[in-house]
Design a protein around this motif. Structure first.
Motif, PDB file in Angstrom:
ATOM      1  N   UNK A 100    -107.513 -91.406  -2.184  1.00  0.00           N
ATOM      2  CA  UNK A 100    -107.039 -91.829  -3.493  1.00  0.00           C
ATOM      3  C   UNK A 100    -105.669 -91.194  -3.706  1.00  0.00           C
ATOM      4  N   UNK A 101    -104.659 -91.998  -3.923  1.00  0.00           N
ATOM      5  CA  UNK A 101    -103.305 -91.453  -4.046  1.00  0.00           C
ATOM      6  C   UNK A 101    -103.126 -90.596  -5.295  1.00  0.00           C
ATOM      7  N   UNK A 102    -103.996 -90.766  -6.291  1.00  0.00           N
ATOM      8  CA  UNK A 102    -103.913 -89.932  -7.491  1.00  0.00           C
ATOM      9  C   UNK A 102    -104.490 -88.539  -7.242  1.00  0.00           C
ATOM     10  N   UNK A 103    -105.256 -88.381  -6.174  1.00  0.00           N
ATOM     11  CA  UNK A 103    -105.892 -87.106  -5.865  1.00  0.00           C
ATOM     12  C   UNK A 103    -105.718 -86.808  -4.369  1.00  0.00           C
ATOM     13  N   UNK A 104    -104.489 -86.526  -3.921  1.00  0.00           N
ATOM     14  CA  UNK A 104    -104.224 -86.369  -2.486  1.00  0.00           C
ATOM     15  C   UNK A 104    -104.951 -85.190  -1.830  1.00  0.00           C
ATOM     16  N   UNK A 105    -105.418 -84.238  -2.615  1.00  0.00           N
ATOM     17  CA  UNK A 105    -106.158 -83.116  -2.039  1.00  0.00           C
ATOM     18  C   UNK A 105    -107.669 -83.305  -2.129  1.00  0.00           C
ATOM     19  N   UNK A 106    -108.085 -84.476  -2.611  1.00  0.00           N
ATOM     20  CA  UNK A 106    -109.508 -84.762  -2.757  1.00  0.00           C
ATOM     21  C   UNK A 106    -110.114 -85.273  -1.463  1.00  0.00           C
ATOM     22  N   UNK A 107    -111.246 -85.917  -1.613  1.00  0.00           N
ATOM     23  CA  UNK A 107    -112.004 -86.430  -0.472  1.00  0.00           C
ATOM     24  C   UNK A 107    -111.214 -87.483   0.302  1.00  0.00           C
ATOM     25  N   UNK A 108    -111.471 -87.539   1.592  1.00  0.00           N
ATOM     26  CA  UNK A 108    -110.857 -88.515   2.485  1.00  0.00           C
ATOM     27  C   UNK A 108    -111.948 -89.237   3.247  1.00  0.00           C
ATOM     28  N   UNK A 109    -111.849 -90.548   3.311  1.00  0.00           N
ATOM     29  CA  UNK A 109    -112.772 -91.337   4.117  1.00  0.00           C
ATOM     30  C   UNK A 109    -112.125 -91.623   5.456  1.00  0.00           C
ATOM     31  N   UNK A 110    -112.923 -91.642   6.507  1.00  0.00           N
ATOM     32  CA  UNK A 110    -112.398 -92.009   7.827  1.00  0.00           C
ATOM     33  C   UNK A 110    -113.152 -93.224   8.347  1.00  0.00           C
ATOM     34  N   UNK A 111    -112.436 -94.058   9.064  1.00  0.00           N
ATOM     35  CA  UNK A 111    -112.967 -95.301   9.601  1.00  0.00           C
ATOM     36  C   UNK A 111    -112.567 -95.448  11.063  1.00  0.00           C
TER      37      UNK A 111
END
Length: 67
Positions: free
Chosen positions: A38-49
């Motif tokens: 989420x670009x509003x929360x760059x230090x938040x969760x990241x999904x990988x695919x």
């Protein structure tokens, strides 16, 4: 998220709104994988695919199966 030896190069979606209210960013990873955040929360969760998962995800969004 898989380890990467270099900082990720994030790219904002071309479908992002003018006020950044619904924005995601994607970054390439090793072995054809992609990361999304989420670009509003760059230090938040990241999904990988994996590339296969990403293609399926995009197909589902385009067919309105995910909102």
């Amino acid at each position: 998220m898989p380890e990467t030896p270099h900082p990720l190069t994030w790219r904002k979606s071309t479908y992002s709104g003018p006020n950044d209210e619904n924005c995601v960013e994607v970054a390439p990873l090793a072995k054809g994988m992609l990361a999304m955040r989420d670009s509003k929360n760059p230090n938040g969760a990241t999904l990988t695919f994996t590339s296969r998962e990403w293609k399926r995800f995009i197909i589902q969004i385009k067919s309105s199966q995910i909102r």
